[in-house]
Motif scaffolding. Structure first.
Motif, mmCIF file in Angstrom:
data_model
loop_
_atom_site.group_PDB
_atom_site.id
_atom_site.type_symbol
_atom_site.label_atom_id
_atom_site.label_comp_id
_atom_site.label_asym_id
_atom_site.label_seq_id
_atom_site.Cartn_x
_atom_site.Cartn_y
_atom_site.Cartn_z
ATOM 1 N N HIS A 56 24.809 -82.202 71.837
ATOM 2 C CA HIS A 56 25.853 -82.029 71.066
ATOM 3 C C HIS A 56 26.121 -83.215 70.428
ATOM 4 C CE1 HIS A 56 30.266 -82.138 70.957
ATOM 5 N NE2 HIS A 56 30.288 -80.630 70.757
ATOM 6 N N LEU A 57 25.956 -84.396 70.733
ATOM 7 C CA LEU A 57 26.067 -85.666 70.238
ATOM 8 C C LEU A 57 25.340 -85.676 68.730
ATOM 9 C CD1 LEU A 57 26.232 -88.400 73.226
ATOM 10 C CD2 LEU A 57 27.951 -87.871 71.561
ATOM 11 N N ILE A 58 24.075 -85.322 68.832
ATOM 12 C CA ILE A 58 23.028 -85.280 67.674
ATOM 13 C C ILE A 58 23.925 -84.478 66.663
ATOM 14 C CG2 ILE A 58 20.965 -84.559 66.915
ATOM 15 C CD1 ILE A 58 20.782 -87.129 68.306
ATOM 16 N N SER A 59 24.153 -83.302 67.142
ATOM 17 C CA SER A 59 24.646 -81.966 66.310
ATOM 18 C C SER A 59 25.760 -82.569 65.591
ATOM 19 C CB SER A 59 24.987 -80.736 66.881
ATOM 20 O OG SER A 59 26.093 -80.938 67.799
ATOM 21 N N LYS A 60 26.663 -83.492 66.127
ATOM 22 C CA LYS A 60 27.982 -83.793 65.628
ATOM 23 C C LYS A 60 27.847 -85.113 64.671
ATOM 24 C CE LYS A 60 30.455 -80.407 67.300
ATOM 25 N NZ LYS A 60 31.022 -79.243 66.360
ATOM 26 N N HIS A 61 26.929 -85.885 64.995
ATOM 27 C CA HIS A 61 26.970 -87.360 64.313
ATOM 28 C C HIS A 61 25.446 -87.753 63.653
ATOM 29 C CE1 HIS A 61 30.756 -88.220 66.598
ATOM 30 N NE2 HIS A 61 30.403 -87.596 67.775
ATOM 31 N N ALA A 62 24.521 -86.857 64.025
ATOM 32 C CA ALA A 62 23.480 -87.266 63.442
ATOM 33 C C ALA A 62 22.339 -85.933 63.315
ATOM 34 C CB ALA A 62 22.535 -88.383 64.010
ATOM 35 N N PRO A 63 23.054 -84.769 62.651
ATOM 36 C CA PRO A 63 22.112 -83.481 62.880
ATOM 37 C C PRO A 63 20.738 -83.646 62.272
ATOM 38 C CG PRO A 63 23.733 -83.370 61.134
ATOM 39 C CD PRO A 63 24.094 -84.886 62.081
ATOM 40 N N GLN A 64 20.560 -84.603 61.295
ATOM 41 C CA GLN A 64 19.205 -84.641 60.495
ATOM 42 C C GLN A 64 18.146 -85.027 61.787
ATOM 43 O OE1 GLN A 64 22.028 -86.538 60.014
ATOM 44 N NE2 GLN A 64 22.650 -86.432 57.803
ATOM 45 N N ILE A 65 18.513 -85.512 63.030
ATOM 46 C CA ILE A 65 17.321 -85.932 63.868
ATOM 47 C C ILE A 65 16.646 -84.871 64.366
ATOM 48 C CG2 ILE A 65 16.952 -87.219 65.986
ATOM 49 C CD1 ILE A 65 19.390 -89.099 65.335
ATOM 50 N N PRO A 66 15.646 -84.352 64.403
ATOM 51 C CA PRO A 66 14.824 -83.335 65.031
ATOM 52 C C PRO A 66 14.827 -83.373 66.355
ATOM 53 C CG PRO A 66 13.325 -84.828 64.122
ATOM 54 C CD PRO A 66 14.563 -85.314 63.470
ATOM 55 N N VAL A 67 14.941 -82.340 67.041
ATOM 56 C CA VAL A 67 14.927 -82.096 68.605
ATOM 57 C C VAL A 67 13.650 -81.650 68.949
ATOM 58 C CG1 VAL A 67 15.955 -80.984 70.610
ATOM 59 C CG2 VAL A 67 17.560 -81.802 68.850
ATOM 60 N N VAL A 68 12.899 -82.246 70.009
ATOM 61 C CA VAL A 68 11.581 -81.925 70.661
ATOM 62 C C VAL A 68 12.028 -81.394 72.030
ATOM 63 C CG1 VAL A 68 9.348 -82.647 71.571
ATOM 64 C CG2 VAL A 68 10.344 -83.498 69.277
ATOM 65 N N TRP A 69 11.504 -80.065 72.088
ATOM 66 C CA TRP A 69 11.606 -79.272 73.177
ATOM 67 C C TRP A 69 10.445 -79.088 73.764
ATOM 68 C CZ3 TRP A 69 13.235 -73.240 73.869
ATOM 69 C CH2 TRP A 69 13.444 -73.218 75.199
ATOM 70 N N LEU A 70 10.121 -79.613 74.884
ATOM 71 C CA LEU A 70 8.716 -79.499 75.622
ATOM 72 C C LEU A 70 8.901 -78.238 76.632
ATOM 73 C CD1 LEU A 70 8.012 -83.249 76.706
ATOM 74 C CD2 LEU A 70 7.153 -81.895 74.742
ATOM 75 N N ASP A 71 8.302 -77.295 76.155
ATOM 76 C CA ASP A 71 8.260 -76.093 77.126
ATOM 77 C C ASP A 71 6.922 -75.888 77.867
ATOM 78 O OD1 ASP A 71 8.225 -73.268 77.849
ATOM 79 O OD2 ASP A 71 7.934 -72.498 75.933
ATOM 80 N N THR A 72 7.226 -76.228 79.010
ATOM 81 C CA THR A 72 5.787 -76.324 79.726
ATOM 82 C C THR A 72 5.353 -74.799 80.176
ATOM 83 O OG1 THR A 72 7.166 -76.231 81.794
ATOM 84 C CG2 THR A 72 6.760 -78.433 81.042
ATOM 85 N N GLY A 73 6.272 -73.855 80.061
ATOM 86 C CA GLY A 73 5.851 -72.522 80.562
ATOM 87 C C GLY A 73 6.080 -72.306 81.647
ATOM 88 N N TYR A 74 6.693 -73.433 82.718
ATOM 89 C CA TYR A 74 7.006 -73.227 84.071
ATOM 90 C C TYR A 74 8.536 -73.547 84.078
ATOM 91 C CZ TYR A 74 2.348 -73.257 85.533
ATOM 92 O OH TYR A 74 0.660 -73.011 85.767
ATOM 93 N N LEU A 75 9.612 -73.248 83.011
ATOM 94 C CA LEU A 75 10.772 -73.546 83.156
ATOM 95 C C LEU A 75 11.619 -72.100 83.924
ATOM 96 C CD1 LEU A 75 11.675 -74.984 79.693
ATOM 97 C CD2 LEU A 75 11.117 -76.367 81.648
ATOM 98 N N PHE A 76 12.587 -72.451 84.512
ATOM 99 C CA PHE A 76 13.228 -71.341 84.908
ATOM 100 C C PHE A 76 13.701 -70.417 83.986
ATOM 101 C CE2 PHE A 76 14.088 -74.596 87.990
ATOM 102 C CZ PHE A 76 14.288 -74.142 89.301
ATOM 103 N N PRO A 77 13.955 -69.029 84.287
ATOM 104 C CA PRO A 77 14.306 -68.033 83.152
ATOM 105 C C PRO A 77 15.734 -68.685 82.696
ATOM 106 C CG PRO A 77 13.215 -66.956 85.044
ATOM 107 C CD PRO A 77 13.391 -68.423 85.365
ATOM 108 N N GLU A 78 16.506 -69.096 83.337
ATOM 109 C CA GLU A 78 17.660 -69.197 83.200
ATOM 110 C C GLU A 78 17.643 -70.318 82.098
ATOM 111 O OE1 GLU A 78 18.086 -67.904 87.483
ATOM 112 O OE2 GLU A 78 16.845 -68.882 86.152
ATOM 113 N N THR A 79 16.907 -71.337 82.117
ATOM 114 C CA THR A 79 16.781 -72.411 81.175
ATOM 115 C C THR A 79 16.573 -72.142 79.839
ATOM 116 O OG1 THR A 79 16.132 -74.370 83.090
ATOM 117 C CG2 THR A 79 15.546 -74.503 80.710
ATOM 118 N N TYR A 80 15.477 -70.938 79.883
ATOM 119 C CA TYR A 80 15.154 -70.446 78.483
ATOM 120 C C TYR A 80 16.174 -69.653 77.813
ATOM 121 C CZ TYR A 80 10.046 -71.082 79.561
ATOM 122 O OH TYR A 80 8.891 -71.925 79.807
ATOM 123 N N ARG A 81 16.967 -69.012 78.722
ATOM 124 C CA ARG A 81 18.276 -68.293 78.161
ATOM 125 C C ARG A 81 19.359 -69.295 77.620
ATOM 126 N NH1 ARG A 81 16.567 -64.326 82.088
ATOM 127 N NH2 ARG A 81 17.878 -65.251 83.524
#
Length: 245
Positions: A56-81
């Protein structure tokens, strides 16, 4: 200011962050980072229990900064949603990085590494967290990594500074000094939806096989990796000579 920052040595970057951050609020820190370091920055996110704050802080104050999401393949289904919900609502520039070996291939070759003690967990972290993050930094041309790490998360983080050098990468923590009450207040004041597993007793969030709800009288540290450790490897020196982290 970017040209000045790019000419600095890694150590002077650390000093710059650690001198500037104490007098700033989190939103000011994020804006200052982008103004000072520009395209050298990435934010990593696990889309866990408190990840929405930095997103949220990035989206409001520096949206140009890219976000890296590390998807291990073992996250909870709730996390993916939950991740898909936040990505859409916040309009984030998300780059998904996955291990070079799929979950099925890893288990076929090595078995369930998380059940194989310290050595297995170290290898698991290297394959699923450290190598993909290192690849992301190289692909995106970044050498400054923003993380939502906080001192109150665990005893292993209690002595961290706002900026610290990890091999070739400068790591910065804009909400390092936040107490749990500040986290709760930020979610409420900004109407941010909580992670769906928070209501089920989880106080920290990682892969499904190594994260559990906190039992009565327990701590967040005791709910990760059977209480044997808290860090997955990302916030520790990888030991690999050709890695940035």
């Amino acid at each position: 200011m970017n040209s000045i920052a790019n000419a600095m040595t890694p150590q002077s970057d650390v000093d710059l962050v650690n001198e500037a951050f104490p007098s700033m609020k989190a939103a000011e820190r994020v804006a200052w980072l982008h103004e000072t370091f520009g395209s050298r920055l990435v934010l990593s996110s696990s889309f866990g229990l408190q990840a929405a704050i930095m997103l949220h802080l990035i989206s409001k104050h520096a949206p140009q900064i890219p976000v890296v999401w590390l998807d291990t393949g073992y996250l909870f289904p709730e996390t993916y949603r939950y991740a898909e919900k936040l990505i859409e609502s916040l309009g984030l520039d998300v780059h998904v990085y996955q291990p070079k070996l799929s979950a099925a291939r890893q288990e076929a070759l090595y078995g369930k590494l998380w059940e194989k003690g310290e050595e297995g967990n170290t290898k698991y972290g290297l394959i699923n967290k450290v190598e993909p993050m290192n690849r992301a930094l190289l692909d995106l041309g970044a050498d400054i990594w923003i993380s939502g790490l906080r001192r109150s998360h665990s005893s292993t983080r209690a002595d961290r500074t706002f900026g610290e050098q990890q091999k070739k990468t400068l790591k910065v923590y804009p909400i390092l000094d936040w107490a749990d009450a500040q986290v709760s207040a930020y979610f409420y004041e900004n109407a941010i939806p909580p992670h769906p597993l928070e209501s089920q007793g989880y106080q920290t969030m990682g892969d499904w096989h190594s994260t559990s709800p906190v039992e009565e009288g327990g701590t967040a540290e005791s709910s990760r990796f059977g209480g044997e450790k808290y860090e997955c490897g990302l916030h520790l020196d990888s030991g690999a000579a050709d890695f940035q982290i």
